[in-house]
Design an enzyme around this catalytic site. Structure first.
Site, PDB file in Angstrom:
ATOM      1  N   THR A  36      -5.635   7.358  -6.704  1.00 31.27           N
ATOM      2  CA  THR A  36      -6.677   7.906  -6.491  1.00 31.27           C
ATOM      3  C   THR A  36      -7.624   7.613  -5.828  1.00 31.27           C
ATOM      4  O   THR A  36      -8.206   8.738  -5.126  1.00 31.27           O
ATOM      5  CB  THR A  36      -7.046   7.307  -8.438  1.00 31.27           C
ATOM      6  N   ASP A  37      -7.692   6.384  -4.815  1.00 31.31           N
ATOM      7  CA  ASP A  37      -8.903   6.479  -4.049  1.00 31.31           C
ATOM      8  C   ASP A  37      -8.777   6.988  -2.830  1.00 31.31           C
ATOM      9  O   ASP A  37      -9.782   8.188  -2.225  1.00 31.31           O
ATOM     10  CB  ASP A  37      -8.811   5.149  -3.994  1.00 31.31           C
ATOM     11  N   SER A  68      -3.085 -18.898  12.959  1.00 31.10           N
ATOM     12  CA  SER A  68      -2.888 -18.791  11.587  1.00 31.10           C
ATOM     13  C   SER A  68      -1.812 -19.706  11.264  1.00 31.10           C
ATOM     14  O   SER A  68      -0.743 -20.032  11.095  1.00 31.10           O
ATOM     15  CB  SER A  68      -1.789 -17.243  10.916  1.00 31.10           C
ATOM     16  N   SER A 126      -3.273  -6.659  -2.370  1.00 33.25           N
ATOM     17  CA  SER A 126      -3.727  -6.920  -0.476  1.00 33.25           C
ATOM     18  C   SER A 126      -3.976  -8.220  -0.117  1.00 33.25           C
ATOM     19  O   SER A 126      -5.452  -8.087   0.261  1.00 33.25           O
ATOM     20  CB  SER A 126      -5.021  -6.134  -1.026  1.00 33.25           C
ATOM     21  N   SER A 127      -2.971  -9.250   0.083  1.00 34.98           N
ATOM     22  CA  SER A 127      -3.640 -10.011   1.644  1.00 34.98           C
ATOM     23  C   SER A 127      -4.212  -9.363   2.815  1.00 34.98           C
ATOM     24  O   SER A 127      -5.145 -10.202   3.537  1.00 34.98           O
ATOM     25  CB  SER A 127      -2.324 -10.862   1.863  1.00 34.98           C
ATOM     26  N   GLU A 160      -7.751  -0.906   9.622  1.00 35.08           N
ATOM     27  CA  GLU A 160      -5.887  -0.681   9.346  1.00 35.08           C
ATOM     28  C   GLU A 160      -6.383   0.236   9.507  1.00 35.08           C
ATOM     29  O   GLU A 160      -5.065   0.883   9.900  1.00 35.08           O
ATOM     30  CB  GLU A 160      -6.579  -0.700   7.376  1.00 35.08           C
ATOM     31  N   ASP A 172      -8.581  -1.647  -1.519  1.00 29.22           N
ATOM     32  CA  ASP A 172      -8.889  -3.182  -1.572  1.00 29.22           C
ATOM     33  C   ASP A 172     -10.070  -3.559  -0.628  1.00 29.22           C
ATOM     34  O   ASP A 172     -10.054  -4.780  -0.609  1.00 29.22           O
ATOM     35  CB  ASP A 172      -7.263  -3.318  -0.828  1.00 29.22           C
ATOM     36  N   TYR A 221       3.858   5.564   1.954  1.00 25.06           N
ATOM     37  CA  TYR A 221       2.235   6.274   0.916  1.00 25.06           C
ATOM     38  C   TYR A 221       1.873   6.850   1.709  1.00 25.06           C
ATOM     39  O   TYR A 221       1.066   7.606   1.359  1.00 25.06           O
ATOM     40  CB  TYR A 221       1.385   4.497   1.373  1.00 25.06           C
TER      41      TYR A 221
END
Ligand code: GLA
Length: 387
Positions: A36-37, A68, A126-127, A160, A172, A221
């Site tokens: 929905t976002d 990392s 949501s890393s 992103e 997120d 997506y």
């Protein structure tokens, strides 16, 4: 995952000087309001008590060096030429954020960053947003930038979208920046206004990772998002004032169903009904009506499975088992779908048993390992230590 002292020492060993600070930004679980976002609708997520941590130090030149711990990998780039690194996909989140800050004409010096995370990648928690927001927040503090939480979230989302290529919504990154301990946020994704709603201590939020990863997640997506835009374009023939599916009531959609090809109609139907369910769920949570909240979660899953078609047999199985267990109010897939995790709302007294039975039932039915996280609603990005 390293603790703060270990992060400090690992940073000093790698970069030859101690960090100036350590920040953290959490992952999130969406309770309801899925897909929905980006339709300017409502979402109702919590930030979780699992986070990405970054130890950071400013440099005098224009180089950014990143390590990392999670992936035992490093990367370095110049602020004067930021390009995608196809060999270290995780590093593109860092590069994208730095590029976004520069695109806003903000002053930015080089930095050394050491990253570790307890948010499992690919689990739908949501890393990537946790990483983006943690990077943005660390760079904000190192460079004394004056950014509000909302701006941090938009910056991270922009990284992103433009740098990683996932046309995600704002949910997120917003939660990683602005989550509130003990609360879910009812976020209006049209104007970013929000209302914190306490999550009853009688209920626990249980996430269950199906262990299934879908490599096409980005393209599927983006395809769903394009279908929603197409629905708006076609509906405008009779509803010229609508700007997004947010502006279409379920009855209006059905009255104009003849304008849409069947697949587009189903995608739009999920979105417009989900927006209604999210508002009803927020009211139920506010009134402590957990059974009603759970029923809305169940309906959300059915809609994601049948109309939006982003579920998988594994997620459907987890949801089915969860609902058959004592103390479960409701269960649904959470996040983008195509694998990842489910979220269930479970009575406090039943939660340990629920977790064990869910994992055992999943193994029995599909022969697969599921991983359960019992989550507490937590706060968004913050400074953990300065040295
Ligand atoms: C992903 C995106 C979010 C949102 C969800 C689905 O997590 O990053 O913006 O669209 O999927 O609700």
């Amino acid at each position: 995952m390293l603790d703060v002292h270990q992060l400090h020492d690992a940073f000093a060993a790698r970069f030859g000087a101690p960090p100036q600070l350590v920040v953290r930004a959490p992952g999130r679980v969406n309770l309801i309001g899925e897909h929905t976002d980006y339709n300017e609708g409502f979402v109702l997520p919590i930030a979780i008590d699992r986070a990405t941590f970054i130890a950071a130090r400013a440099r005098l030149d224009r180089t950014v060096r990143v390590y990392s711990v999670q992936f035992s990998a490093d990367d370095a780039f110049s602020l004067d030429q930021i390009e995608r690194n196809p060999h270290q996909p995780w590093s593109n989140y860092v590069r994208g954020v730095a590029k976004g800050i520069l695109a806003r004409d903000l002053p930015l010096a080089g930095a050394d960053l050491l990253i570790d995370s307890e948010v499992p990648p690919g689990a739908g928690l949501s890393s990537s947003a946790a990483l983006e927001v943690a990077v943005a927040y660390a760079l904000q503090l190192l460079n004394r930038l004056d950014l509000l939480g909302e701006e941090l979230a938009l910056l991270a989302q922009g990284a992103e979208q433009s740098f990683v290529g996932m046309q995600c919504g704002i949910m997120d990154q917003f939660m990683a920046a602005l989550g509130r301990a003990g609360h879910a946020l009812l976020l209006d994704c049209r104007d970013l206004s929000y209302r914190p709603i306490p999550v009853s201590p009688q209920a626990r939020v249980v996430v269950c990772d199906s262990g299934v990863r879908h490599s096409l997640v980005g393209s599927e997506y983006n395809e769903r998002r394009a279908a929603c835009e197409e629905a708006v374009r076609l509906l405008r023939a009779r509803l010229p004032r609508i700007a997004a599916l947010r502006d279409v009531a379920p009855a209006q959609l059905e009255a104009n169903a003849d304008l849409l090809p069947l697949v587009i109609l189903r995608r739009a139907r999920h979105v417009v009904t989900e927006i209604e369910r999210t508002l009803a769920a927020a009211a139920a949570l506010e009134h402590g009506d957990l059974p009603r909240f759970g029923a809305l979660m169940d309906a959300s899953h059915a809609s994601l499975r049948d109309d939006y078609q982003v579920s998988t047999p594994e997620l459907d199985t987890l949801v089915e088992i969860a609902r058959s267990l004592p103390g479960c109010y409701g269960s649904r897939l959470t996040g983008g779908g195509f694998g990842g995790s489910t979220v269930s709302l479970v009575a406090e007294g039943s939660v340990e048993r629920f977790a064990a039975d869910l994992v055992a039932g999943y193994h029995k039915r599909l022969g697969r390992e599921a991983h359960v996280l019992i989550c507490t609603p937590s706060e968004g990005a913050r400074l953990v230590a300065t040295f």
